[in-house]
Scaffold this motif. Structure first.
Motif, PDB file in Angstrom:
ATOM      1  N   ASP A   1     -87.608 -21.838 -51.284  1.00  0.00           N
ATOM      2  CA  ASP A   1     -87.023 -21.164 -50.101  1.00  0.00           C
ATOM      3  C   ASP A   1     -86.515 -19.899 -50.082  1.00  0.00           C
ATOM      4  O   ASP A   1     -86.035 -19.643 -51.344  1.00  0.00           O
ATOM      5  CB  ASP A   1     -86.008 -22.131 -49.356  1.00  0.00           C
TER       6      ASP A   1
ATOM      7  N   ILE B   1     -89.362 -29.279 -52.551  1.00  0.00           N
ATOM      8  CA  ILE B   1     -88.982 -29.207 -51.287  1.00  0.00           C
ATOM      9  C   ILE B   1     -89.547 -27.650 -50.958  1.00  0.00           C
ATOM     10  O   ILE B   1     -89.000 -26.871 -51.759  1.00  0.00           O
ATOM     11  CB  ILE B   1     -87.436 -29.380 -51.155  1.00  0.00           C
TER      12      ILE B   1
ATOM     13  N   ASP C   1     -90.434 -24.427 -48.376  1.00  0.00           N
ATOM     14  CA  ASP C   1     -90.481 -23.694 -47.023  1.00  0.00           C
ATOM     15  C   ASP C   1     -91.889 -23.510 -46.419  1.00  0.00           C
ATOM     16  O   ASP C   1     -92.716 -23.348 -47.695  1.00  0.00           O
ATOM     17  CB  ASP C   1     -89.463 -22.759 -47.247  1.00  0.00           C
TER      18      ASP C   1
ATOM     19  N   LEU D   1     -89.967 -27.950 -45.593  1.00  0.00           N
ATOM     20  CA  LEU D   1     -88.504 -28.082 -44.948  1.00  0.00           C
ATOM     21  C   LEU D   1     -88.728 -26.442 -44.108  1.00  0.00           C
ATOM     22  O   LEU D   1     -88.650 -25.536 -44.897  1.00  0.00           O
ATOM     23  CB  LEU D   1     -87.441 -27.934 -45.961  1.00  0.00           C
ATOM     24  N   SER D   2     -89.051 -26.537 -42.916  1.00  0.00           N
ATOM     25  CA  SER D   2     -89.374 -25.409 -42.176  1.00  0.00           C
ATOM     26  C   SER D   2     -88.961 -25.240 -40.956  1.00  0.00           C
ATOM     27  O   SER D   2     -88.602 -26.313 -40.176  1.00  0.00           O
ATOM     28  CB  SER D   2     -90.908 -25.449 -42.077  1.00  0.00           C
TER      29      SER D   2
ATOM     30  N   ASN E   1     -91.393 -25.965 -35.702  1.00  0.00           N
ATOM     31  CA  ASN E   1     -91.290 -27.487 -35.466  1.00  0.00           C
ATOM     32  C   ASN E   1     -92.231 -27.789 -34.303  1.00  0.00           C
ATOM     33  O   ASN E   1     -91.723 -28.984 -33.850  1.00  0.00           O
ATOM     34  CB  ASN E   1     -89.685 -27.477 -34.950  1.00  0.00           C
TER      35      ASN E   1
ATOM     36  N   TYR F   1     -91.941 -34.118 -43.975  1.00  0.00           N
ATOM     37  CA  TYR F   1     -91.850 -32.693 -43.179  1.00  0.00           C
ATOM     38  C   TYR F   1     -90.698 -32.787 -42.382  1.00  0.00           C
ATOM     39  O   TYR F   1     -90.274 -33.659 -41.313  1.00  0.00           O
ATOM     40  CB  TYR F   1     -93.095 -32.650 -42.233  1.00  0.00           C
ATOM     41  N   PHE F   2     -89.621 -32.023 -42.859  1.00  0.00           N
ATOM     42  CA  PHE F   2     -88.288 -31.737 -42.101  1.00  0.00           C
ATOM     43  C   PHE F   2     -88.343 -30.381 -41.552  1.00  0.00           C
ATOM     44  O   PHE F   2     -88.644 -29.560 -41.858  1.00  0.00           O
ATOM     45  CB  PHE F   2     -87.335 -31.886 -43.290  1.00  0.00           C
ATOM     46  N   THR F   3     -87.548 -30.487 -40.321  1.00  0.00           N
ATOM     47  CA  THR F   3     -87.484 -29.074 -39.491  1.00  0.00           C
ATOM     48  C   THR F   3     -86.073 -28.547 -39.690  1.00  0.00           C
ATOM     49  O   THR F   3     -85.134 -29.484 -39.905  1.00  0.00           O
ATOM     50  CB  THR F   3     -87.973 -29.391 -37.942  1.00  0.00           C
ATOM     51  N   LYS F   4     -85.824 -27.331 -39.647  1.00  0.00           N
ATOM     52  CA  LYS F   4     -84.594 -26.680 -39.677  1.00  0.00           C
ATOM     53  C   LYS F   4     -83.887 -26.556 -38.502  1.00  0.00           C
ATOM     54  O   LYS F   4     -84.828 -26.194 -37.212  1.00  0.00           O
ATOM     55  CB  LYS F   4     -84.666 -25.234 -40.329  1.00  0.00           C
TER      56      LYS F   4
ATOM     57  N   PHE G   1     -81.320 -29.321 -40.283  1.00  0.00           N
ATOM     58  CA  PHE G   1     -81.569 -30.416 -40.933  1.00  0.00           C
ATOM     59  C   PHE G   1     -80.512 -31.086 -41.499  1.00  0.00           C
ATOM     60  O   PHE G   1     -79.486 -30.489 -41.740  1.00  0.00           O
ATOM     61  CB  PHE G   1     -82.700 -30.404 -42.005  1.00  0.00           C
TER      62      PHE G   1
ATOM     63  N   LEU H   1     -82.030 -35.885 -45.908  1.00  0.00           N
ATOM     64  CA  LEU H   1     -83.068 -35.140 -46.992  1.00  0.00           C
ATOM     65  C   LEU H   1     -82.826 -35.836 -48.247  1.00  0.00           C
ATOM     66  O   LEU H   1     -83.810 -36.025 -48.826  1.00  0.00           O
ATOM     67  CB  LEU H   1     -82.614 -33.709 -47.060  1.00  0.00           C
TER      68      LEU H   1
END
Length: 121
Positions: free
Chosen positions: A8, A50, A52, A81-82, A85, A101-104, A106, A111
């Motif tokens: 990231d 992880i 970005d 992790l972005s 979204n 897929y995690f969105t910021k 977060f 996580l």
């Protein structure tokens, strides 16, 4: 000790995740963009990355493509992790081979739980 690579370009995210995962007894490696991540992966094959998406030079989409093309990295799990979204962004990330897929913004706690579940500590 499980190896984790955080990729990231946002220092605050990197620092908070590095601290949180070191407390969970992970060996944490840091990369600021995809090209740096790929160099680290050649030295230290992580259990999980992880990643970005929006980064300078080599973005997350290109990075995951290169990871998936290399048989040496085949066992590494990948979590995007972005801030991207939209449903199409999430779908693209998963279709490229990401495990989650995690969105910021977060939850660090969620996580950590997801990482632990993926690599079964």
């Amino acid at each position: 000790m499980k190896k984790l690579l955080i990729v990231d370009d946002e220092p605050n995210i990197v620092m908070s995740l590095e601290y949180a995962f070191q407390k969970q007894n992970y060996n944490v490696f840091i990369a600021r963009d995809g090209s740096e991540a790929l160099k680290i992966m050649e030295q230290e094959i992580p259990d999980l990355v992880i990643l970005d998406i929006m980064m300078p030079q080599v973005d997350g989409y290109e990075t995951i493509a290169r990871i998936k093309d290399n048989p040496a990295f085949a066992k590494a799990k990948i979590i995007f992790l972005s801030a991207k979204n939209k449903a199409a962004d999430i779908e693209k990330g998963l279709s490229l081979g990401a495990d989650l897929y995690f969105t910021k913004p977060f939850s660090v706690k969620k996580l950590i739980t997801a990482v632990n579940d993926l690599i079964r500590i």
